[in-house]
Scaffold this motif. Structure first.
Motif, PDB file in Angstrom:
ATOM      1  N   VAL A  74      39.260  38.800  27.499  1.00  0.00           N
ATOM      2  CA  VAL A  74      39.486  40.167  27.979  1.00  0.00           C
ATOM      3  C   VAL A  74      38.372  40.587  28.930  1.00  0.00           C
ATOM      4  O   VAL A  74      38.631  41.168  29.992  1.00  0.00           O
ATOM      5  CB  VAL A  74      39.602  41.150  26.786  1.00  0.00           C
ATOM      6  N   GLU A  75      37.139  40.282  28.581  1.00  0.00           N
ATOM      7  CA  GLU A  75      36.013  40.650  29.449  1.00  0.00           C
ATOM      8  C   GLU A  75      36.108  39.950  30.803  1.00  0.00           C
ATOM      9  O   GLU A  75      35.879  40.576  31.849  1.00  0.00           O
ATOM     10  CB  GLU A  75      34.683  40.312  28.763  1.00  0.00           C
ATOM     11  N   ASN A  76      36.440  38.668  30.807  1.00  0.00           N
ATOM     12  CA  ASN A  76      36.592  37.940  32.073  1.00  0.00           C
ATOM     13  C   ASN A  76      37.734  38.508  32.897  1.00  0.00           C
ATOM     14  O   ASN A  76      37.628  38.635  34.113  1.00  0.00           O
ATOM     15  CB  ASN A  76      36.807  36.449  31.820  1.00  0.00           C
ATOM     16  N   PHE A  77      38.834  38.834  32.245  1.00  0.00           N
ATOM     17  CA  PHE A  77      39.968  39.428  32.941  1.00  0.00           C
ATOM     18  C   PHE A  77      39.576  40.755  33.579  1.00  0.00           C
ATOM     19  O   PHE A  77      39.893  41.016  34.742  1.00  0.00           O
ATOM     20  CB  PHE A  77      41.137  39.632  31.974  1.00  0.00           C
ATOM     21  N   MET A  78      38.884  41.589  32.829  1.00  0.00           N
ATOM     22  CA  MET A  78      38.478  42.905  33.340  1.00  0.00           C
ATOM     23  C   MET A  78      37.497  42.746  34.509  1.00  0.00           C
ATOM     24  O   MET A  78      37.575  43.485  35.495  1.00  0.00           O
ATOM     25  CB  MET A  78      37.852  43.751  32.224  1.00  0.00           C
ATOM     26  N   ALA A  79      36.584  41.780  34.416  1.00  0.00           N
ATOM     27  CA  ALA A  79      35.632  41.541  35.504  1.00  0.00           C
ATOM     28  C   ALA A  79      36.370  41.078  36.757  1.00  0.00           C
ATOM     29  O   ALA A  79      36.064  41.527  37.875  1.00  0.00           O
ATOM     30  CB  ALA A  79      34.590  40.504  35.076  1.00  0.00           C
ATOM     31  N   LEU A  80      37.335  40.187  36.597  1.00  0.00           N
ATOM     32  CA  LEU A  80      38.128  39.730  37.739  1.00  0.00           C
ATOM     33  C   LEU A  80      38.893  40.885  38.379  1.00  0.00           C
ATOM     34  O   LEU A  80      38.947  41.013  39.605  1.00  0.00           O
ATOM     35  CB  LEU A  80      39.117  38.644  37.300  1.00  0.00           C
ATOM     36  N   ARG A  81      39.461  41.731  37.543  1.00  0.00           N
ATOM     37  CA  ARG A  81      40.219  42.888  38.053  1.00  0.00           C
ATOM     38  C   ARG A  81      39.290  43.818  38.830  1.00  0.00           C
ATOM     39  O   ARG A  81      39.637  44.297  39.911  1.00  0.00           O
ATOM     40  CB  ARG A  81      40.865  43.633  36.894  1.00  0.00           C
ATOM     41  N   LYS A  82      38.092  44.061  38.296  1.00  0.00           N
ATOM     42  CA  LYS A  82      37.127  44.936  38.970  1.00  0.00           C
ATOM     43  C   LYS A  82      36.689  44.333  40.307  1.00  0.00           C
ATOM     44  O   LYS A  82      36.630  45.024  41.319  1.00  0.00           O
ATOM     45  CB  LYS A  82      35.916  45.156  38.062  1.00  0.00           C
ATOM     46  N   ASN A  83      36.376  43.022  40.292  1.00  0.00           N
ATOM     47  CA  ASN A  83      35.960  42.350  41.533  1.00  0.00           C
ATOM     48  C   ASN A  83      37.054  42.410  42.586  1.00  0.00           C
ATOM     49  O   ASN A  83      36.769  42.638  43.769  1.00  0.00           O
ATOM     50  CB  ASN A  83      35.599  40.888  41.257  1.00  0.00           C
ATOM     51  N   LEU A  84      38.288  42.214  42.176  1.00  0.00           N
ATOM     52  CA  LEU A  84      39.402  42.280  43.111  1.00  0.00           C
ATOM     53  C   LEU A  84      39.527  43.670  43.719  1.00  0.00           C
ATOM     54  O   LEU A  84      39.713  43.813  44.937  1.00  0.00           O
ATOM     55  CB  LEU A  84      40.714  41.887  42.424  1.00  0.00           C
ATOM     56  N   ALA A  85      39.403  44.702  42.891  1.00  0.00           N
ATOM     57  CA  ALA A  85      39.484  46.070  43.392  1.00  0.00           C
ATOM     58  C   ALA A  85      38.349  46.361  44.378  1.00  0.00           C
ATOM     59  O   ALA A  85      38.567  46.999  45.419  1.00  0.00           O
ATOM     60  CB  ALA A  85      39.450  47.064  42.224  1.00  0.00           C
ATOM     61  N   GLU A  86      37.141  45.873  44.052  1.00  0.00           N
ATOM     62  CA  GLU A  86      36.005  46.080  44.954  1.00  0.00           C
ATOM     63  C   GLU A  86      36.208  45.359  46.280  1.00  0.00           C
ATOM     64  O   GLU A  86      35.934  45.908  47.350  1.00  0.00           O
ATOM     65  CB  GLU A  86      34.711  45.612  44.286  1.00  0.00           C
ATOM     66  N   GLU A  87      36.687  44.117  46.219  1.00  0.00           N
ATOM     67  CA  GLU A  87      36.947  43.358  47.448  1.00  0.00           C
ATOM     68  C   GLU A  87      38.030  44.032  48.278  1.00  0.00           C
ATOM     69  O   GLU A  87      37.924  44.119  49.506  1.00  0.00           O
ATOM     70  CB  GLU A  87      37.385  41.930  47.100  1.00  0.00           C
ATOM     71  N   LYS A  88      39.062  44.520  47.620  1.00  0.00           N
ATOM     72  CA  LYS A  88      40.156  45.196  48.313  1.00  0.00           C
ATOM     73  C   LYS A  88      39.645  46.445  49.029  1.00  0.00           C
ATOM     74  O   LYS A  88      39.964  46.686  50.198  1.00  0.00           O
ATOM     75  CB  LYS A  88      41.253  45.569  47.304  1.00  0.00           C
TER      76      LYS A  88
END
Length: 135
Positions: A74-88
């Motif tokens: 869950v933590e890795n998933f949330m980090a990936l989601r956050k990174n994607l939003a930041e990159e976007k």
């Protein structure tokens, strides 16, 4: 095995819990019965320690180790989601900046060409990209 089959039995069959067959049917019945015994043993074997296995599985699923694995996922998933939003967001900012630069370049080209056209008049070659559409 019998040479004289029971009256109600033309071929091999089960009579009062006993398999009855002719001498010719003996090999086939032996193979079939052996296969049944092997399969029955496999079924019993698969059920062996089933309660123990279920208990171990329950302990694992309700234990700390499984919880930590799921938490890590869950933590890795949330980090990936956050990174994607930041990159976007960063890319959208960059695209907006580039679009503004392109608009400014086109505006400067239009002003420059318009000024030159004003000086040179009809001698200036027409640029279709800077002309009004015919309509």
């Amino acid at each position: 095995m019998s040479e004289a089959m029971p009256k109600d039995l033309e071929r091999m069959g089960l009579v009062e819990g006993v398999w009855v067959c002719s001498f010719q049917e003996f090999k086939g019945l032996s193979v079939a019965l052996r296969e049944m015994v092997v399969r029955l043993h496999g079924a019993y074997k698969s059920q062996e320690n089933k309660a123990d296995k279920m208990h171990c599985l329950y302990d694992y699923l309700t234990g700390q180790e499984f919880s930590q694995h799921v938490q890590g996922l869950v933590e890795n998933f949330m980090a990936l989601r956050k990174n994607l939003a930041e990159e976007k967001q960063a890319m959208q900012k960059l695209w907006a900046k580039r679009e503004k630069q392109i608009e400014q370049i086109l505006t400067h080209i239009s002003y420059t060409y318009g000024s030159l056209e004003g000086i040179a008049g009809l001698d200036m070659p027409a640029l279709p990209a800077l002309q009004l559409p015919n309509g």
